[in-house]
Structure formats: structure tokens, C-alpha cells
Motif scaffolding. Structure first.
Motif, short mmCIF file in Angstrom:
data_model
loop_
_atom_site.label_atom_id
_atom_site.label_comp_id
_atom_site.label_asym_id
_atom_site.label_seq_id
_atom_site.Cartn_x
_atom_site.Cartn_y
_atom_site.Cartn_z
N ALA A 122 0.75 -1.14 0.10
CA ALA A 122 -0.05 0.03 -0.14
C ALA A 122 0.75 1.15 -0.13
O ALA A 122 0.38 2.20 -0.70
N VAL A 123 1.98 1.36 0.78
CA VAL A 123 2.75 2.29 0.72
C VAL A 123 3.33 2.69 -0.58
O VAL A 123 3.54 3.79 -0.97
N LEU A 124 3.97 1.59 -1.11
CA LEU A 124 4.64 1.68 -2.40
C LEU A 124 3.61 2.23 -3.42
O LEU A 124 4.22 2.74 -4.55
N MET A 125 2.34 1.89 -3.39
CA MET A 125 1.56 2.35 -4.26
C MET A 125 0.96 3.70 -3.93
O MET A 125 -0.04 4.38 -4.68
N GLY A 126 1.38 4.34 -2.81
CA GLY A 126 1.16 5.86 -2.50
C GLY A 126 -0.08 5.69 -1.93
O GLY A 126 -1.02 6.89 -1.77
N ARG A 127 -0.67 4.69 -1.21
CA ARG A 127 -1.78 4.87 -0.29
C ARG A 127 -1.49 4.68 1.09
O ARG A 127 -0.31 4.18 1.46
N PRO A 128 -2.43 5.13 2.05
CA PRO A 128 -2.20 4.67 3.28
C PRO A 128 -1.82 3.43 3.78
O PRO A 128 -2.39 2.52 3.09
N PRO A 129 -0.95 3.14 4.99
CA PRO A 129 -0.48 1.73 5.15
C PRO A 129 -1.91 0.89 5.30
O PRO A 129 -1.77 -0.26 4.97
N GLN A 130 -2.97 1.32 6.02
CA GLN A 130 -4.19 0.50 6.51
C GLN A 130 -5.03 0.45 5.12
O GLN A 130 -6.18 -0.36 5.28
N ALA A 131 -4.83 0.80 4.14
CA ALA A 131 -5.87 0.89 2.84
C ALA A 131 -5.98 -0.53 2.36
O ALA A 131 -6.90 -0.78 1.88
N LEU A 132 -4.89 -1.34 2.34
CA LEU A 132 -4.76 -2.70 1.77
C LEU A 132 -4.89 -3.58 3.06
O LEU A 132 -4.11 -3.73 3.46
N SER A 133 -6.21 -4.32 2.91
CA SER A 133 -6.52 -5.29 3.98
C SER A 133 -6.18 -6.77 3.39
O SER A 133 -5.97 -7.73 3.91
N THR A 134 -6.60 -6.87 2.16
CA THR A 134 -6.57 -8.26 1.59
C THR A 134 -5.96 -8.16 -0.01
O THR A 134 -5.99 -7.00 -0.37
N LEU A 135 -5.57 -9.19 -0.53
CA LEU A 135 -4.91 -9.27 -1.88
C LEU A 135 -6.19 -9.19 -2.72
O LEU A 135 -7.14 -9.96 -2.46
N PRO A 136 -6.31 -8.80 -3.99
CA PRO A 136 -7.41 -9.00 -4.79
C PRO A 136 -7.34 -10.37 -5.30
O PRO A 136 -6.29 -11.25 -5.34
N ALA A 137 -8.53 -10.92 -5.90
CA ALA A 137 -8.59 -12.10 -6.36
C ALA A 137 -7.63 -12.40 -7.49
O ALA A 137 -7.49 -11.47 -8.45
N GLN A 138 -7.28 -13.75 -7.49
CA GLN A 138 -6.42 -14.11 -8.84
C GLN A 138 -7.09 -14.46 -9.87
O GLN A 138 -8.09 -14.70 -9.90
N PRO A 139 -6.48 -13.73 -11.03
CA PRO A 139 -7.27 -14.12 -12.58
C PRO A 139 -7.48 -15.65 -12.74
O PRO A 139 -6.44 -16.60 -12.14
N PRO A 140 -8.14 -16.12 -13.61
CA PRO A 140 -8.15 -17.40 -14.02
C PRO A 140 -6.65 -17.62 -14.70
O PRO A 140 -6.28 -16.94 -14.91
N ALA A 141 -6.49 -19.16 -14.63
CA ALA A 141 -5.22 -19.59 -15.22
C ALA A 141 -4.98 -19.45 -16.52
O ALA A 141 -4.01 -18.90 -16.88
N ALA A 142 -5.94 -19.32 -17.46
CA ALA A 142 -5.86 -19.11 -18.77
C ALA A 142 -5.62 -17.54 -19.18
O ALA A 142 -4.92 -17.24 -19.89
N LEU A 143 -6.28 -16.93 -18.36
CA LEU A 143 -6.17 -15.37 -18.50
C LEU A 143 -4.80 -14.83 -17.91
O LEU A 143 -4.34 -14.17 -18.60
N ALA A 144 -4.16 -15.48 -16.73
CA ALA A 144 -2.86 -15.16 -16.28
C ALA A 144 -1.93 -15.53 -17.29
O ALA A 144 -0.83 -14.92 -17.43
#
Length: 234
Positions: free
Chosen positions: A122-144
Motif C-alpha cells: 500500500a505504501v509503495l502504491m502511494g496509499r495509506p498503510p491500512q488501505a490494503l487489507s486483503t489481496l485482490p482475487a487471482q485471475p483465471p489460469a488461462a487469463l493469467a
């Protein structure tokens, strides 16, 4: 009485390339600063990617650990039941309890590690430290797999030449080369072209006055003499 205004301009004729070398030196310094900025951006992006993969690893480890906690939670009552039924001794119950508590003790440190990675991202993205509580959902294997094109076939030396720090240092070297060229040009004469114009009004005694205008054109030369070694010192 005379009232007049004038404007003069002087151009240096860059016959020996001194001003061109100065402009090239400044341009190379600007390119070097841009490469430094690019390098800083790559460092931040690489740090974000590293923290992301470490956070994904901690996420998987935590998921496996929670499954182990569930298994240990079921194993401890099972061992107690076997002990009460006379099919196991007290040591088996103690081992099951130690296993359960030991697995539980690993949960909080792993959660703290996961939270540390999320705060850093979160800090490296320029956001407050507490702004990111979970990771985003992973994309499907084919899309990734389709999102990443294959790497180009290049030599290791070509990859090294693309590094921003290497390119930045190359720009600095080129700027110093241009600076040397400008310094060498100071040993030669300098030629100038001057233009001037003036307009005004002349007020003689007992007269209504007359407007006038003049134009001037001149050339000049400056020789690098009587410098007491200043040019060669630079």
C-alpha cells in the motif's frame, strides 16, 4: 532636447561548436536525469512485485496452516476419546495437545507477516498503510498465462545495456564529452553579430520637433588572450 529609445541584440556565431556542445551537454544531463527517474520507477515496481509474490506465498501458507489447525482440533478430542476408552495412554493425548497448540501458535506470526506485506504494498502504491487489507482475487489460469507475452530472445549484454542506471551513466559520460568539446572551443576566437535600432524625437528651440530613427549593424571578435591560463585551468 532629445527623447529616444533603442534596442540592441547580439548573436554569437558558433563557428567552432562551443554553444552546440553546451546545448548537447545540457541535453545529455536531462536524458540522464530521466533515466534516473525511470530507474527509480522500476525499483518501486520491482519492490511491489516482490512483496506481492511474498504476500501470495504467505496467503497460501496461511490457508494450509488453517487446514492443519482444523485437523489438529479434531485430533485432540479424538486422542482424549481413545484415552478414555483405554485404547491410548496419556502421552498420546499430550502429543495431540502439543500438536494442536503448536499449530495454533504459528497462525498469528503468519498473519502479522501477511499484514506487513500488505502495508508495504500500500505504501509503495502511494496509499495509506491500512488501505490494503486483503489481496485482490487471482485471475483465471488461462487469463493469467495469456497476459504475459513471451520474453524476446536477446543477449545478456543487450539486457545489461537496457538498465536505466547503465544508460544514465552513459548519458553522463556523453555530457562530459560535450563539456570537453565546449572547453576546447574556448581556445578559439569568438565572432559576434550585432543589430541595433533606435527611434526618437528631436526638439530644437523654437521648433515643433522632428522624429528620427537609426539602424546599426556590426560585427565583433573576441580573442582568447590575456586570460592568464584561465581557459586551460578549466
Amino acid at each position: 532636447n532629445t527623447t529616444a529609445g533603442s534596442l540592441m541584440a547580439t548573436w554569437e556565431l558558433d563557428l567552432f561548436g562551443a554553444r552546440h556542445a553546451d546545448a548537447d551537454m545540457v541535453q545529455q544531463l536531462v536524458f540522464g536525469a530521466q533515466e534516473q527517474q525511470h530507474g527509480a520507477q522500476l525499483l518501486v515496481a520491482a519492490d511491489i512485485a516482490t512483496r506481492y509474490f511474498e504476500a501470495r506465498g504467505a496467503e497460501r501458507r496461511l490457508a494450509v496452516l488453517m487446514q492443519a489447525v482444523q485437523v489438529a482440533e479434531r485430533g485432540y478430542p479424538y486422542a482424549q476419546g481413545r484415552f478414555k476408552a483405554g485404547h491410548a495412554d496419556a502421552s498420546e493425548v499430550d502429543r495431540a495437545e502439543m500438536l494442536w497448540r503448536g499449530v495454533q501458535a504459528q497462525v498469528e506470526p503468519l498473519k502479522a507477516l501477511m499484514a506487513s506485506h500488505l502495508r508495504r504494498i500500500a505504501v509503495l502504491m502511494g496509499r495509506p498503510p491500512q488501505a490494503l487489507s486483503t489481496l485482490p482475487a487471482q485471475p483465471p489460469a488461462a487469463l493469467a498465462s495469456a497476459a504475459f507475452p513471451p520474453l524476446p530472445a536477446v543477449l545478456p549484454g543487450e539486457v545489461l545495456a537496457r538498465r536505466p542506471d547503465v544508460r544514465g551513466m552513459a548519458r553522463k559520460v556523453l555530457s562530459q564529452v560535450a563539456k570537453v568539446g565546449s572547453a576546447k572551443a574556448e581556445l578559439f576566437p569568438k565572432f559576434y553579430l550585432g543589430l541595433g535600432a533606435s527611434v526618437g524625437r528631436l526638439h530644437p528651440d523654437h521648433d515643433a520637433g522632428h522624429n528620427f530613427g537609426t539602424q546599426m549593424l556590426g560585427v565583433g571578435m573576441r580573442l582568447p588572450i590575456f586570460e592568464a591560463g584561465r581557459i586551460r585551468q578549466h
